[in-house]
Design an enzyme around this catalytic site. Structure first.
Site, mmCIF file in Angstrom:
data_model
loop_
_atom_site.group_PDB
_atom_site.id
_atom_site.type_symbol
_atom_site.label_atom_id
_atom_site.label_comp_id
_atom_site.label_asym_id
_atom_site.label_seq_id
_atom_site.Cartn_x
_atom_site.Cartn_y
_atom_site.Cartn_z
ATOM 1 N N ARG A 128 13.275 4.914 17.195
ATOM 2 C CA ARG A 128 13.979 5.048 15.918
ATOM 3 C C ARG A 128 15.349 4.403 15.884
ATOM 4 O O ARG A 128 16.044 4.507 14.887
ATOM 5 C CB ARG A 128 14.057 6.533 15.537
ATOM 6 C CG ARG A 128 12.686 7.106 15.260
ATOM 7 C CD ARG A 128 12.697 8.551 14.825
ATOM 8 N NE ARG A 128 11.347 8.939 14.466
ATOM 9 C CZ ARG A 128 10.440 9.373 15.339
ATOM 10 N NH1 ARG A 128 10.758 9.505 16.614
ATOM 11 N NH2 ARG A 128 9.223 9.674 14.951
ATOM 12 N N THR A 172 11.814 9.129 21.556
ATOM 13 C CA THR A 172 11.795 8.118 20.496
ATOM 14 C C THR A 172 13.073 8.157 19.677
ATOM 15 O O THR A 172 13.265 7.354 18.770
ATOM 16 C CB THR A 172 10.600 8.348 19.550
ATOM 17 O OG1 THR A 172 10.725 9.636 18.929
ATOM 18 C CG2 THR A 172 9.273 8.280 20.299
ATOM 19 N N SER A 187 11.000 14.584 22.627
ATOM 20 C CA SER A 187 9.750 14.869 21.925
ATOM 21 C C SER A 187 8.777 15.565 22.864
ATOM 22 O O SER A 187 8.956 15.548 24.083
ATOM 23 C CB SER A 187 9.120 13.569 21.406
ATOM 24 O OG SER A 187 9.985 12.880 20.540
ATOM 25 N N GLU A 190 4.124 19.336 20.858
ATOM 26 C CA GLU A 190 2.673 19.470 20.705
ATOM 27 C C GLU A 190 1.941 19.451 22.045
ATOM 28 O O GLU A 190 0.729 19.645 22.104
ATOM 29 C CB GLU A 190 2.146 18.351 19.798
ATOM 30 C CG GLU A 190 2.497 18.515 18.333
ATOM 31 C CD GLU A 190 3.959 18.228 18.036
ATOM 32 O OE1 GLU A 190 4.444 18.665 16.978
ATOM 33 O OE2 GLU A 190 4.621 17.565 18.860
ATOM 34 N N ASP A 298 3.595 24.224 11.329
ATOM 35 C CA ASP A 298 4.197 22.969 11.788
ATOM 36 C C ASP A 298 5.367 22.537 10.902
ATOM 37 O O ASP A 298 5.600 21.354 10.714
ATOM 38 C CB ASP A 298 3.143 21.852 11.846
ATOM 39 C CG ASP A 298 3.647 20.623 12.601
ATOM 40 O OD1 ASP A 298 4.558 20.770 13.429
ATOM 41 O OD2 ASP A 298 3.149 19.512 12.333
ATOM 42 N N ASP A 300 8.454 21.879 11.203
ATOM 43 C CA ASP A 300 9.612 21.638 12.050
ATOM 44 C C ASP A 300 10.829 21.282 11.190
ATOM 45 O O ASP A 300 10.703 20.891 10.033
ATOM 46 C CB ASP A 300 9.327 20.568 13.109
ATOM 47 C CG ASP A 300 9.110 19.178 12.533
ATOM 48 O OD1 ASP A 300 9.483 18.940 11.382
ATOM 49 O OD2 ASP A 300 8.574 18.319 13.253
#
Length: 677
Positions: A128, A172, A187, A190, A298, A300
């Site tokens: 990113r 990322t 990250s 999950e 989910d 977030d």
């Protein structure tokens, strides 16, 4: 939009590109109209520019002057930075410095990581962006390393490993430099990881501190996790935080808990789905606010925490705004985390509202049934009311602009067992129900001149992109349907539609243009979502149509005003929806006929009129024959050239012995410029 204007005197040659970025420059980044030094175009993440050279009247004069290929056919979400005429941008496997005036590469440093990395990391093979400070370019890598490069030549100065990808971690995030500390997130929620935020010494790479987003039993908040569930609690930190230099506080969003099946982890599960206010020197948490306790859906809360100063009940107040994935738009007092406002901006059925005294959501039976394992339809879906694509804020009007996902999805838990390096979800993914777009929300979360923007079925079934706002009252919106669109902020008339032929994904104020992450992001999760969204065919078409620069690769576009009012200025134009970038010196002699691309199109138009129009019609289609509508042919240059040269199916004769390669190329340029979106 971006920092659209920069003085010509600041545009430097590659051999003399500048090196030093100071703390003072970063603090003033939001008002710097010559550079883009911060992720989000300023520490406040407002993505707002005071420049007005590009507006509803001048935007029609933008013309392309160069493009630079990333040589990468994967999704791009990188926000570029611009300093003294040099663009710094990243992909998952390279860092690049590009001359903003010419589009020429100054240097490119590739990221080397083990070949198996893309197959085992969560969640998306992208990067990113970077951070600039003290002559260095800082970035993260998929295999969870933090790297410092020399801004002059791209030479690696130091590298530090933050985590082990075999445990499910990856990186990322674009780093944040605040109070002289390089700050990074992680990250992997999950995959059953335990999230954290790190602080690094920019000079040496020394690890200064680590703050876990999931507290241990001995730490404050540890009692919100039962047993050892905190060890696999998730809480990724994969979006760059904001920073208030006056309060010397960073604000960092925390992701979803793991697994999605909330019955496995009873309790509020701090600090997931929260914002943390922290000291940048030490990582100490000053306060927190949790948007969605024990969240199963989910939702977030990693998305941008936008900072602004505004009057609340007649009192000047430092606020933090967040268009949360759970469907509510929040306004907090950023000095202490007090809730000031919370209103839905899309359809929400998991909660009826937010209790203003406790700050907790008032949940409905949908949430209760979901936790009990029943199949429910929840609004918004697990993609959220707004996903990663960042919003922007105009401090002059008090309006926030966000791309939203106004649809629901079916949710049901399933048994889950943790296995290191594999998905740790505990839910059955099924498809969305329908789609509707909402254009704007005010800073208080109410609907302001709401308008639905229809841009084709491909867009309506996919995530929209980030936005930027400038004083010229324009927003730039990247669309998966191969066009760049500009909408006037006040009345929502569509004022610009530039054929682009590139799938875009990224934040406004950026310049990377690439195709959808669902097509080529993380292969395992997104394949499941592809089946759910029924987008396989659309994604395959997207891959075939990506044909700007090197075929199948993301590019940066250089744009300039054809008839500028300030002929000595260089222009940074945010056009590829996610932006775009760029830049070229505006000179009086530059006009459409002086542009090589336009000259090729004009040549192709002449060739078409003399050689092709008698069969295909003067406007690329002829309803009286069996010839195809050339405005709708596949966006595949190689296929087009082969067909023209060799003919096809005994219906079209070969032209290879009549037209040379240059003429066929100009035909493609002309037809491409007239293709339907």
């Amino acid at each position: 939009m971006k920092r659209f204007a920069m003085a010509a005197s600041l545009v430097m040659l590659a051999s003399t590109c500048a090196s030093a970025q100071t703390t003072e420059q970063l603090v003033k980044g939001a008002t710097d109209t010559s550079n883009v030094l911060n992720y989000g175009m300023g520490y406040n993440l407002q993505r707002f520019s005071t420049l007005n050279q590009i507006n509803k009247d001048s935007v029609k004069n933008l013309v392309p002057v160069w493009n630079y290929s990333f040589n990468d056919d994967r999704s791009e979400e990188s926000q570029p930075l611009v300093y003294q005429g040099v663009i710094y941008v990243t992909s998952h496997n390279a860092t690049m410095a590009v001359d903003a005036k010419t589009g020429k590469q100054i240097w490119k440093t590739k990221v080397e990581y083990p070949a198996e990395t893309p197959r085992i990391v969560c969640c998306g093979i992208i990067n990113r962006g970077a951070a600039l400070y003290d002559g260095k370019v800082f970035r993260t890598t998929l295999d969870a390393n933090v790297i410092a490069l020399d801004a002059k030549n791209g030479k690696e100065l130091w590298r530090q490993k933050a985590a082990d990808i075999k445990e499910g971690y990856s990186m990322t995030v674009a780093p944040l430099v605040a109070d002289g500390v390089v700050i990074t997130g992680i990250s992997g929620a999950e995959f059953g990881t335990r999230g954290f935020i790190d602080g690094w010494d920019p000079a040496t790479g020394k690890h200064l501190w680590r703050t876990h987003s999931i507290p241990s039993p001995e730490e404050p908040g540890g009692d919100t996790w039962k047993g050892d569930t905190w060890k696999l609690g998730g809480g990724s930190t994969w979006i760059t935080g904001s920073y208030d230099p006056e309060l010397n506080t960073i604000y960092w969003g925390i992701g979803n808990p793991g697994p999605f099946n909330s019955a496995v982890r009873p309790g509020d599960n701090l600090y997931t789905c929260s914002v943390l206010a922290m000291d940048p020197k030490t990582g100490k948490i000053k306060w927190h606010y949790q948007f969605s306790p024990n969240n199963p859906f989910d939702y977030d809360s990693v998305a941008e925490m936008v900072l602004a100063d505004m009057n609340v009940e007649g009192k000047p107040t430092k606020v933090l705004m967040d268009a949360n994935r759970n469907g509510f738009f929040y306004v907090l007092d950023r000095t202490n985390g007090k809730l000031l406002a919370a209103n839905p901006y899309v359809k929400v059925n998991w909660a009826t509202g937010i209790d203003m005294k406790t700050g907790r959501p008032i949940e409905t039976d949908v949430s209760k049934d979901a936790r009990e394992g029943k199949k429910v339809t929840v609004y918004p879906s697990i993609l959220g009311g707004k996903n990663w694509e960042p919003m922007s804020f105009n401090p002059q009007t008090g309006l926030a602009y966000a791309n939203t996902l106004a649809f629901g999805g079916r949710y049901k838990t399933e048994p889950v067992t943790f296995k290191q390096g594999e998905w740790y979800l505990g839910m059955d993914l099924t498809g969305p129900l329908g789609v509707r777009r909402r254009a704007a929300r005010s800073s208080q979360g109410d609907r302001s001149h709401d308008r639905q923007v229809e841009m084709g079925s491909a867009e309506r079934h996919s995530t929209l992109l980030g936005r930027a706002v400038d004083r010229g009252r324009r927003r730039v919106l990247g669309c998966p349907n191969r066009r760049v669109r500009g909408l006037r902020c006040r009345h929502r008339q569509e004022a610009l539609a530039v054929p682009d032929r590139v799938r875009h994904r990224g934040p406004a104020g950026d310049l990377a243009a690439g195709w959808r992450a669902v097509c080529r992001g993380d292969q395992r999760l997104w394949r499941r979502l592809l089946a759910v969204l029924r987008r396989r065919a659309a994604c395959q078409r997207a891959a075939r149509r990506l044909a700007v620069g090197l075929c199948g690769q993301a590019v940066i576009h250089g744009m300039m005003l054809r008839k500028p009012s300030h002929r000595t200025a260089a222009v940074l134009a945010a056009v590829a929806g996610l932006t775009v970038a760029l830049a070229a010196t505006v000179r009086a002699a530059d006009d459409a006929t002086g542009n090589p691309m336009q000259a090729q199109i004009d040549h192709g138009k002449s060739t078409y009129a003399s050689k092709c129009s008698h069969c295909h019609g003067p406007n690329l289609m002829n309803s009286g024959t069996i010839t195809p509508d050339l405005r709708a042919i596949p966006d595949d240059k190689t296929r087009f050239i082969t067909t023209v040269k060799n003919g096809k199916n005994n219906k079209m004769p070969p032209w290879g012995d009549i037209l040379n390669d240059e003429e066929i190329g100009s035909l493609w340029a002309f037809i491409s410029s007239r293709r339907k979106p």
